[in-house]
Design a protein around this motif. Structure first.
Motif, PDB file in Angstrom:
ATOM      1  N   SER A  34       0.810  -1.210   0.000  1.00  0.00           N
ATOM      2  CA  SER A  34       0.000   0.000   0.000  1.00  0.00           C
ATOM      3  C   SER A  34       0.852   1.272   0.000  1.00  0.00           C
ATOM      4  O   SER A  34       0.326   2.366  -0.102  1.00  0.00           O
ATOM      5  CB  SER A  34      -0.904   0.008   1.238  1.00  0.00           C
ATOM      6  OG  SER A  34      -0.107   0.021   2.401  1.00  0.00           O
ATOM      7  N   THR A  64       3.023   4.482  -0.494  1.00  0.00           N
ATOM      8  CA  THR A  64       3.179   5.553  -1.487  1.00  0.00           C
ATOM      9  C   THR A  64       4.586   5.584  -2.080  1.00  0.00           C
ATOM     10  O   THR A  64       4.755   5.722  -3.290  1.00  0.00           O
ATOM     11  CB  THR A  64       2.937   6.912  -0.782  1.00  0.00           C
ATOM     12  OG1 THR A  64       1.706   6.834  -0.082  1.00  0.00           O
ATOM     13  CG2 THR A  64       2.886   8.048  -1.774  1.00  0.00           C
ATOM     14  N   PHE A 110      12.131   0.707  -1.440  1.00  0.00           N
ATOM     15  CA  PHE A 110      11.540   1.177  -0.180  1.00  0.00           C
ATOM     16  C   PHE A 110      10.537   0.125   0.282  1.00  0.00           C
ATOM     17  O   PHE A 110       9.436   0.006  -0.245  1.00  0.00           O
ATOM     18  CB  PHE A 110      10.850   2.524  -0.395  1.00  0.00           C
ATOM     19  CG  PHE A 110      10.410   3.169   0.891  1.00  0.00           C
ATOM     20  CD1 PHE A 110      11.208   4.104   1.532  1.00  0.00           C
ATOM     21  CD2 PHE A 110       9.209   2.811   1.491  1.00  0.00           C
ATOM     22  CE1 PHE A 110      10.814   4.676   2.733  1.00  0.00           C
ATOM     23  CE2 PHE A 110       8.817   3.371   2.691  1.00  0.00           C
ATOM     24  CZ  PHE A 110       9.619   4.315   3.303  1.00  0.00           C
ATOM     25  N   PRO A 147       8.996  -1.369   3.744  1.00  0.00           N
ATOM     26  CA  PRO A 147       8.839  -1.423   5.203  1.00  0.00           C
ATOM     27  C   PRO A 147       8.739  -2.856   5.738  1.00  0.00           C
ATOM     28  O   PRO A 147       9.326  -3.172   6.776  1.00  0.00           O
ATOM     29  CB  PRO A 147       7.528  -0.665   5.456  1.00  0.00           C
ATOM     30  CG  PRO A 147       7.159   0.006   4.186  1.00  0.00           C
ATOM     31  CD  PRO A 147       7.983  -0.543   3.078  1.00  0.00           C
ATOM     32  N   CYS A 201      10.166   7.934   4.006  1.00  0.00           N
ATOM     33  CA  CYS A 201       8.748   7.750   4.341  1.00  0.00           C
ATOM     34  C   CYS A 201       8.077   9.117   4.418  1.00  0.00           C
ATOM     35  O   CYS A 201       8.587  10.037   5.053  1.00  0.00           O
ATOM     36  CB  CYS A 201       8.642   7.036   5.687  1.00  0.00           C
ATOM     37  SG  CYS A 201       7.010   7.100   6.415  1.00  0.00           S
ATOM     38  N   VAL A 202       6.904   9.244   3.741  1.00  0.00           N
ATOM     39  CA  VAL A 202       6.237  10.545   3.730  1.00  0.00           C
ATOM     40  C   VAL A 202       5.123  10.632   4.777  1.00  0.00           C
ATOM     41  O   VAL A 202       4.298  11.539   4.738  1.00  0.00           O
ATOM     42  CB  VAL A 202       5.680  10.884   2.331  1.00  0.00           C
ATOM     43  CG1 VAL A 202       6.819  11.026   1.338  1.00  0.00           C
ATOM     44  CG2 VAL A 202       4.677   9.834   1.856  1.00  0.00           C
ATOM     45  N   SER A 203       5.085   9.643   5.670  1.00  0.00           N
ATOM     46  CA  SER A 203       4.112   9.650   6.770  1.00  0.00           C
ATOM     47  C   SER A 203       2.663   9.762   6.292  1.00  0.00           C
ATOM     48  O   SER A 203       1.843  10.388   6.949  1.00  0.00           O
ATOM     49  CB  SER A 203       4.406  10.774   7.765  1.00  0.00           C
ATOM     50  OG  SER A 203       5.601  10.493   8.435  1.00  0.00           O
ATOM     51  N   ASN A 261       0.694   7.275   6.125  1.00  0.00           N
ATOM     52  CA  ASN A 261      -0.060   6.328   6.937  1.00  0.00           C
ATOM     53  C   ASN A 261      -0.966   5.386   6.162  1.00  0.00           C
ATOM     54  O   ASN A 261      -1.852   4.761   6.744  1.00  0.00           O
ATOM     55  CB  ASN A 261      -0.868   7.043   8.020  1.00  0.00           C
ATOM     56  CG  ASN A 261      -0.016   7.310   9.241  1.00  0.00           C
ATOM     57  OD1 ASN A 261       0.546   6.379   9.821  1.00  0.00           O
ATOM     58  ND2 ASN A 261       0.128   8.572   9.609  1.00  0.00           N
ATOM     59  N   LYS A 262      -0.750   5.239   4.868  1.00  0.00           N
ATOM     60  CA  LYS A 262      -1.530   4.233   4.141  1.00  0.00           C
ATOM     61  C   LYS A 262      -1.232   2.847   4.699  1.00  0.00           C
ATOM     62  O   LYS A 262      -2.112   2.009   4.830  1.00  0.00           O
ATOM     63  CB  LYS A 262      -1.194   4.294   2.646  1.00  0.00           C
ATOM     64  CG  LYS A 262      -1.936   5.410   1.936  1.00  0.00           C
ATOM     65  CD  LYS A 262      -1.395   5.660   0.550  1.00  0.00           C
ATOM     66  CE  LYS A 262      -1.945   4.668  -0.465  1.00  0.00           C
ATOM     67  NZ  LYS A 262      -1.464   4.993  -1.835  1.00  0.00           N
ATOM     68  N   GLU A 281       4.187   3.074   9.838  1.00  0.00           N
ATOM     69  CA  GLU A 281       4.645   4.467   9.706  1.00  0.00           C
ATOM     70  C   GLU A 281       5.459   4.848  10.937  1.00  0.00           C
ATOM     71  O   GLU A 281       6.530   5.457  10.832  1.00  0.00           O
ATOM     72  CB  GLU A 281       3.432   5.398   9.538  1.00  0.00           C
ATOM     73  CG  GLU A 281       3.786   6.855   9.288  1.00  0.00           C
ATOM     74  CD  GLU A 281       3.922   7.681  10.566  1.00  0.00           C
ATOM     75  OE1 GLU A 281       4.546   8.743  10.507  1.00  0.00           O
ATOM     76  OE2 GLU A 281       3.420   7.252  11.635  1.00  0.00           O
TER      77      GLU A 281
HETATM   78  S1  SF4 Z   1       3.601   6.153   5.965  1.00  0.00           S
HETATM   79 FE1  SF4 Z   1       3.678   4.019   5.357  1.00  0.00          FE
HETATM   80  S2  SF4 Z   1       2.704   3.967   3.341  1.00  0.00           S
HETATM   81 FE2  SF4 Z   1       3.249   6.118   3.744  1.00  0.00          FE
HETATM   82  S3  SF4 Z   1       5.316   6.344   2.888  1.00  0.00           S
HETATM   83 FE3  SF4 Z   1       5.612   5.816   5.024  1.00  0.00          FE
HETATM   84  S4  SF4 Z   1       5.836   3.562   5.011  1.00  0.00           S
HETATM   85 FE4  SF4 Z   1       4.952   4.159   3.025  1.00  0.00          FE
END
Ligand code: SF4
Ligand SMILES: Cc1cc2nc3c(=O)[nH]c(=O)nc-3n(C[C@H](O)[C@H](O)[C@H](O)COP(=O)(O)OP(=O)(O)OC[C@H]3O[C@@H](n4cnc5c(N)ncnc54)[C@H](O)[C@@H]3O)c2cc1C
Ligand code: SF4
Ligand code: SF4
Lengths: 350, 261
Positions: free
Chosen positions: B72, B74, B82, B84, B109-111, B113-114, B126
């Protein structure tokens, strides 16, 4: 007056069947090969049971006492059935102690045999003292001695539990899943972490089959509350460097070989067909399942029916089974056995 | 062991010797090609415990490697390295050197939260990414990230004054990250804001900028917050086994390394 029900095997299933038969005022003869009743949980000294959390000696011990105090049940220890002839309502059995029993019908609750880990020599059982089975760890816990390395009685710092030992393995002719060992292992891992909080416990798995409600109570709980680690790998070999055990395999998630040192390696042994099944099949004239367990004739119609009219089966004799399901099957078989003994017609649903 | 997947051999793990004689046999050059072992020979349990001790990392031990977070994600969509799910596994088994190979990716990570909403076990990936980025910095594996620098300036101003002065935060941030004060985009923003701000507000802002007044009665509150921050930081440092000096040392080493590159 109809004849008693012959119940063969005094484990959880046999004890439940005898009690069920007695509870509607019918007599039974309970024949047990070993010198004590209680089956695997008592004979092998299991610790706390899944899912009740009760100690085996209390829970199954209670079932034994209930049967021992019931005058409707004729109990025979250290005994097996030599011959069994006749038809429903009029069977005659000859026992190894020489007695002759007239029975209206019979229930086989002869259970299973623990897999003998010596048959998987690559996993080190019998070669290294600190490679043990789940039954041995159950005994360490139930005896109150605690989980220790047999070689020098030290507290293990790192424990590996290998799942599917003697199950799901065509190499050794055992294709079935033993059903309860995943849950038993998760439970055991929590018991180890509870006793030895500094000890790290790793479970090596191919699949985790903590079915139904066991998912959260065992699998999730062992991870979330007890920080047990699960590694997806079927171990290739257990060896030793002279000091510690070395577990070799492939960590499938990172596609890398592993050779990890451990203090204690536990085999989650499976449930084999009872070694007596060939004899039981011949004596009672019942067919065996292709895997060697006692075959059921019918899935939905007459619970516990075998290929022979008037002979029923329940519990781990049919295949890997939990205690509570064994008890449920025994109650169903008891009902049908009484119907057969009293001449009531049993009709399959098909 | 035969090599089934050539893709698993990394260039840095291949070694040859230009001059090598073994037992009288000349194996110089490609005859002496060695591939370093990929065998994992131990687990390091401390690593998971360290990440779990940092904010966001608390639930890492729940992960069962389903991959929903990565699917999921981004960032994963545009940068397949990348991952996780994979990093969580490396941390849980303590494969530190493997994780460090991706140290320049993890902070990306752009936070969004997907992952947090996809995760069936409430791991909050996240948060784990945040804790991991933090861990990399605290251990001195990476220099302080711009976002950490920003957070620090922000916090310093709050503790000192009870409120922030936007212009000051921005100026200090640019200074500490070695960026020029006059950047085109910045000039544009300032110009646009300036043109739309009523004169009265503009004067008020200017006054605030020059004098940066403290919120009334803030002194005590600020001191209490400062104490709390020190306490939490100390707790994190001891969980990671880094006191001030070692972190500073490894930071310095890190900078030397960068200088050498
Ligand atoms: S918050 Fe989760 S889905 Fe969003 S960029 Fe970071 S690791 Fe990926
Ligand atoms: C390590 C381990 C842990 C387990 N823990 C749990 C748990 O926590 N919870 C749970 O639900 N299940 C557990 N199980 C499964 C449980 O052991 C079985 O479900 C249960 O024992 C089945 O009961 P049974 O009466 O059918 O068979 P058994 O318990 O095998 O009893 C069969 C009885 O028949 C006797 N017998 C055998 N052959 C003959 C013969 N020819 N003549 C006369 N008597 C004979 C045997 O001596 C025995 O007393 C565990 C299994 C293992 C291997
Ligand atoms: S219950 Fe689990 S350990 Fe037991 S055989 Fe099945 S998959 Fe293997
Ligand atoms: S979604 Fe959650 S459980 Fe699944 S791999 Fe990611 S963190 Fe682990």
């Amino acid at each position: 007056m109809s004849k008693p029900i012959l119940i063969v095997g005094g484990g959880p299933a046999g004890l439940a069947a005898a009690h069920a038969v007695a509870s509607i005022g019918h007599r039974s003869v309970l024949v047990e090969k070993a010198e004590i009743f209680g089956g695997a949980p008592i004979q092998s000294g299991y610790a706390k049971l899944v899912p009740s959390g009760l100690w085996a000696k209390d829970a199954i011990g209670g079932m034994v006492r209930r049967v021992e105090n019931n005058s409707q049940i004729d109990r025979k220890l250290n005994t097996v059935v030599k011959t069994f002839d006749g038809t429903p309502g009029n069977f005659v059995a000859e026992l190894s102690d020489g007695t002759r029993v007239e029975a209206g019908s019979a229930i086989l609750t002869t259970g299973f045999t623990h897999f003998d880990s010596v048959n998987k020599p690559e996993w080190g059982f019998g070669l290294f003292p600190d490679v043990v089975t789940t039954t041995q760890v159950e005994q360490m816990i139930s005896s109150g001695k605690g989980v220790r390395c047999p070689s020098d009685n030290r507290k293990p710092k790192r424990v590996a539990i290998l799942l599917c030992v003697g199950s799901r393995d065509r190499q050794i002719g055992r294709e079935w899943c033993s059903k309860i060992c995943c849950t038993v292992s998760a439970n055991m891992a929590m018991e180890i972490r509870e006793e030895l909080p500094e000890t790290h416990v790793y479970i090596y798995y191919m699949d985790i089959r903590t079915f139904g409600l066991y998912e959260t109570d065992y699998y999730w709980k062992s991870q979330e509350e007890f920080k047990v680690k699960y590694i997806k790998a079927r171990i290739a070999e257990v060896t030793s460097d002279g000091k510690q055990l070395i577990v070799k395999g492939e960590d499938t998630l990172v596609k890398r070989p592993i050779t990890i040192p451990f203090d204690l390696v536990v085999h989650a042994i499976g449930m084999d067909p009872n070694v007596d099944n060939m004899t039981l099949s011949a004596v009672f004239g019942v067919d065996l399942h292709k895997q060697g367990f006692i075959a059921r004739k019918d899935t939905y119609g007459v619970m516990g029916a075998t290929s022979r009219d008037g002979v029923f089966v329940a519990g781990a004799a049919i295949g890997p089974e939990t205690i509570d399901d064994s008890i449920a099957q025994a109650n169903a078989a008891a009902l049908n056995a009484i119907a057969a003994a009293t001449g009531n017609n049993l009709q399959a649903a098909e | 062991m035969p090599i089934h997947e050539k893709s698993l051999i990394r260039p840095e793990n291949i070694t040859t010797h230009d001059e090598l004689v073994i037992e009288g046999v000349d194996v110089s050059g490609h005859w002496s090609t060695f591939i370093e072992s990929r065998v994992i020979s131990d687990y390091n349990e401390a690593m998971e415990e360290e990440i779990a001790a940092l904010p966001g990392g608390e639930n890492i031990h729940r992960c069962w490697q389903c991959g929903s977070c990565t699917n999921s994600c981004t960032v994963h969509a545009i940068e397949p390295r990348f991952n996780p799910r994979y990093w969580i596994y490396l941390i849980r088994t303590g494969m530190e050197s493997e994780l460090l190979r991706d140290k320049d990716l993890i902070w990306k990570c752009v936070s969004c939260n997907k992952c947090t909403y996809a995760c069936p076990r409430d791991v909050v990936p996240e948060g784990v990414m945040k804790a991991t980025a933090h861990w990399l910095e605290m251990k001195g594996h990476v220099p302080e990230s711009p976002s950490m620098t920003f957070d620090k300036i922000f916090t310093e101003q709050i503790v000192e004054h009870g409120k922030i002065e936007d212009t000051k935060v921005l100026m200090q941030f640019l200074k500490r990250t070695n960026q020029p004060l006059l950047q085109d985009w910045l000039k544009q923003i300032v110009w646009n804001i300036g043109m739309r701000t009523p004169v009265k507000w503009g004067l008020k802002s200017a006054w605030n900028f020059v004098f940066h007044p403290r919120t009334r009665g803030w002194k005590k509150a600020g001191a209490a917050i400062q104490d709390y921050i020190i306490e939490v930081e100390q707790h994190h440092k001891s969980a990671l086994g880094v006191d001030k000096s070692t972190a500073a040392n490894s930071n310095a080493q890190q900078h030397n390394l960068h200088a050498a590159e």
